[in-house]
Each structure stands twice: as structure tokens, then as C-alpha cells.
Scaffold this motif. Structure first.
Motif, PDB file in Angstrom:
ATOM      1  N   PHE A  99     -47.358  43.045 -40.026  1.00 40.06           N
ATOM      2  CA  PHE A  99     -47.609  43.678 -38.739  1.00 40.06           C
ATOM      3  C   PHE A  99     -48.161  45.084 -39.000  1.00 40.06           C
ATOM      4  O   PHE A  99     -47.745  45.772 -39.892  1.00 40.06           O
ATOM      5  CB  PHE A  99     -46.318  43.831 -37.947  1.00 40.06           C
ATOM      6  CG  PHE A  99     -45.648  42.543 -37.579  1.00 40.06           C
ATOM      7  CD1 PHE A  99     -44.624  42.543 -36.669  1.00 40.06           C
ATOM      8  CD2 PHE A  99     -46.031  41.325 -38.123  1.00 40.06           C
ATOM      9  CE1 PHE A  99     -43.988  41.368 -36.307  1.00 40.06           C
ATOM     10  CE2 PHE A  99     -45.417  40.154 -37.785  1.00 40.06           C
ATOM     11  CZ  PHE A  99     -44.369  40.178 -36.866  1.00 40.06           C
ATOM     12  N   LYS A 119     -44.918  36.851 -29.558  1.00 42.56           N
ATOM     13  CA  LYS A 119     -44.208  37.805 -28.683  1.00 42.56           C
ATOM     14  C   LYS A 119     -43.866  39.089 -29.429  1.00 42.56           C
ATOM     15  O   LYS A 119     -43.888  40.174 -28.843  1.00 42.56           O
ATOM     16  CB  LYS A 119     -42.944  37.146 -28.118  1.00 42.56           C
ATOM     17  CG  LYS A 119     -43.232  36.059 -27.101  1.00 42.56           C
ATOM     18  CD  LYS A 119     -41.958  35.325 -26.702  1.00 42.56           C
ATOM     19  CE  LYS A 119     -42.267  34.185 -25.753  1.00 42.56           C
ATOM     20  NZ  LYS A 119     -41.035  33.399 -25.427  1.00 42.56           N
ATOM     21  N   GLN A 120     -43.571  38.973 -30.723  1.00 39.87           N
ATOM     22  CA  GLN A 120     -43.263  40.179 -31.510  1.00 39.87           C
ATOM     23  C   GLN A 120     -44.497  41.049 -31.674  1.00 39.87           C
ATOM     24  O   GLN A 120     -44.375  42.264 -31.901  1.00 39.87           O
ATOM     25  CB  GLN A 120     -42.712  39.764 -32.883  1.00 39.87           C
ATOM     26  CG  GLN A 120     -41.311  39.190 -32.818  1.00 39.87           C
ATOM     27  CD  GLN A 120     -40.821  38.694 -34.178  1.00 39.87           C
ATOM     28  OE1 GLN A 120     -41.589  38.626 -35.126  1.00 39.87           O
ATOM     29  NE2 GLN A 120     -39.560  38.363 -34.259  1.00 39.87           N
ATOM     30  N   LEU A 121     -45.676  40.448 -31.587  1.00 34.89           N
ATOM     31  CA  LEU A 121     -46.918  41.194 -31.761  1.00 34.89           C
ATOM     32  C   LEU A 121     -47.417  41.848 -30.480  1.00 34.89           C
ATOM     33  O   LEU A 121     -48.392  42.595 -30.509  1.00 34.89           O
ATOM     34  CB  LEU A 121     -48.012  40.266 -32.316  1.00 34.89           C
ATOM     35  CG  LEU A 121     -47.788  39.762 -33.741  1.00 34.89           C
ATOM     36  CD1 LEU A 121     -48.807  38.670 -34.090  1.00 34.89           C
ATOM     37  CD2 LEU A 121     -47.864  40.890 -34.745  1.00 34.89           C
ATOM     38  N   GLN A 123     -42.561  32.868 -31.055  1.00 34.08           N
ATOM     39  CA  GLN A 123     -41.696  33.992 -31.419  1.00 34.08           C
ATOM     40  C   GLN A 123     -42.498  35.100 -32.089  1.00 34.08           C
ATOM     41  O   GLN A 123     -42.325  36.278 -31.788  1.00 34.08           O
ATOM     42  CB  GLN A 123     -40.565  33.514 -32.332  1.00 34.08           C
ATOM     43  CG  GLN A 123     -39.471  32.730 -31.621  1.00 34.08           C
ATOM     44  CD  GLN A 123     -38.442  32.167 -32.584  1.00 34.08           C
ATOM     45  OE1 GLN A 123     -38.610  32.222 -33.817  1.00 34.08           O
ATOM     46  NE2 GLN A 123     -37.358  31.639 -32.055  1.00 34.08           N
ATOM     47  N   LEU A 124     -43.377  34.720 -33.009  1.00 30.52           N
ATOM     48  CA  LEU A 124     -44.213  35.707 -33.674  1.00 30.52           C
ATOM     49  C   LEU A 124     -45.194  36.353 -32.692  1.00 30.52           C
ATOM     50  O   LEU A 124     -45.363  37.575 -32.686  1.00 30.52           O
ATOM     51  CB  LEU A 124     -44.989  35.070 -34.834  1.00 30.52           C
ATOM     52  CG  LEU A 124     -46.003  36.006 -35.527  1.00 30.52           C
ATOM     53  CD1 LEU A 124     -45.314  37.212 -36.131  1.00 30.52           C
ATOM     54  CD2 LEU A 124     -46.789  35.247 -36.588  1.00 30.52           C
TER      55      LEU A 124
END
Length: 212
Positions: free
Chosen positions: A4, A209-211, A206-207
Motif C-alpha cells: 500500500f 476496502k482497505q485501499l 477486503q483488500l
């Protein structure tokens, strides 16, 4: 490239933009093979599709052959088939919740998928190949897009998600490239260049949304 990070422009942080393939990424089925069922060409179409996704047949050559098989089907009929295609609902939910940051880039034909794009609130946020029609039938393919060309023209950090060999350069040119094998195996070429690979829709989302 893996990991990230924030892209900086002056003192402002740029948000990621999310680019999705359509067939077997947003949809749970390859669209062209599903269309081919109504003319009893499913096995032939599926073979062409599989060979293309694995990189054993050039996409442009294969796509022209597949469209030629389907040109005899009225556009209105194709749209009705596309409307019934099952979707990966968690990915679709992510797109609908973040329409300003999501784009679909597909080699599929505009004239076949435009209604689906409208349903996804992406009617002005997708790139596709372009067909010329004559009444209710396709006359010819005008443009077969190259996905990497679209990515290179987009501003800001890009997250790209796809599964087939025609997504390889798109994923390679993205800031974060993701292979998604929730419907079919991820193409070997994608596994060589992607930063992440997921086989479960929930973990992919899930990934994403984290981004945000």
C-alpha cells in the motif's frame, strides 16, 4: 510495487482508482459462451475462450472469430441474455458504493453490454470495444481496445483487477495489480506480474476496502 502506498501530488494525497475487467471478474460467467448457447455453439465458443484466456491464441484473432459466430443473433436478444448473467455481488456492491472511483475496462462490445453498465451505475465510466450495427444486428467490429492503453491514460494511482491473459498488460501497468480467480483459474501470465492474487470474492473485497 507491492504494498500500500499513497500517491502524492503537491501536498495532496491522491486516492486509488479501481479498474475492473468484466467477464469472470464482475460476472460469474464468461458472457460470449453464454450467448453462444442460443445457437448451439457453446462448446466451440468455450474452447476459443479457454485458449484465449490461457494465452494460447491471440486475443484479437480469437475475439474476431467469436464475434463472427455470434453476429447472426439479434442485438436485442444478446442484451436480454446479458441481463440474466449472474454477477459477483460483493464486487458489484463495492462498485455501486464507490461509482466515482470505479471503472470497467472490457474487450466486450459496447452494443452488447451498455445496459449492464447502466445497471451498475457505470454508463459513463467504462471502456469497451466498439461495434457497428445494421438494424438489430452487428455489421462489424470497429475498434478492439487495448486495456493497457486505457490504463496508461488514466490519472492517479490505479488498482486493476482481472483474470485472463488479455488483462496481463493492464495489471502490469497498474500501480497495484490483482489477479482474481473466483470464477476460473487466473491466467499464468497474470500470476507472474500481479501484486496480489485472490480466489475468494470476500477476501478480494477486503483488500479493495482497505485501499479506499
Amino acid at each position: 510495487k507491492i504494498g500500500f502506498y499513497a500517491s502524492m501530488k503537491g501536498n495532496e494525497m491522491e486516492n486509488y482508482k479501481f479498474v475492473f475487467d468484466l467477464d469472470s471478474t464482475l460476472t460469474k460467467q464468461e458472457i460470449l459462451p453464454e450467448i453462444s448457447k442460443c445457437i448451439n455453439k457453446y462448446e466451440l465458443m468455450q474452447n476459443l475462450t479457454n485458449e484465449t484466456m490461457l494465452g494460447n491464441l491471440s486475443f484479437e484473432e480469437s475475439f474476431k472469430k467469436r464475434v463472427d459466430l455470434l453476429k447472426c443473433i439479434p442485438i436485442s436478444k444478446v442484451k436480454s441474455i446479458v441481463a440474466k448473467i449472474n454477477l459477483n455481488e460483493k464486487i458489484v456492491k463495492f462498485i455501486k458504493e464507490n461509482p466515482d472511483r470505479c471503472t470497467v475496462v472490457t474487450n466486450n462490445l459496447d452494443i452488447w453490454i451498455c445496459d449492464l453498465m447502466k445497471e451498475l451505475s457505470l454508463e459513463n465510466k467504462y471502456y469497451s470495444s466498439i461495434a457497428h450495427s445494421n438494424g438489430d444486428f452487428i455489421d462489424k467490429i470497429k475498434v478492439i481496445i487495448k486495456k493497457e492503453d486505457i490504463i496508461k491514460k488514466m490519472k492517479g494511482p490505479i488498482v486493476a483487477v482481472g483474470d485472463g491473459s488479455n488483462d496481463i498488460k493492464m495489471i502490469e501497468n497498474a500501480d497495484i495489480g490483482i489477479g482474481f480467480g473466483g470464477v476460473r483459474p487466473i491466467a499464468p501470465g497474470i500470476l507472474k506480474v500481479c501484486d496480489y492474487a485472490f480466489y475468494e470474492e470476500e477476501r478480494l473485497c477486503q483488500l479493495l476496502k482497505q485501499l479506499l
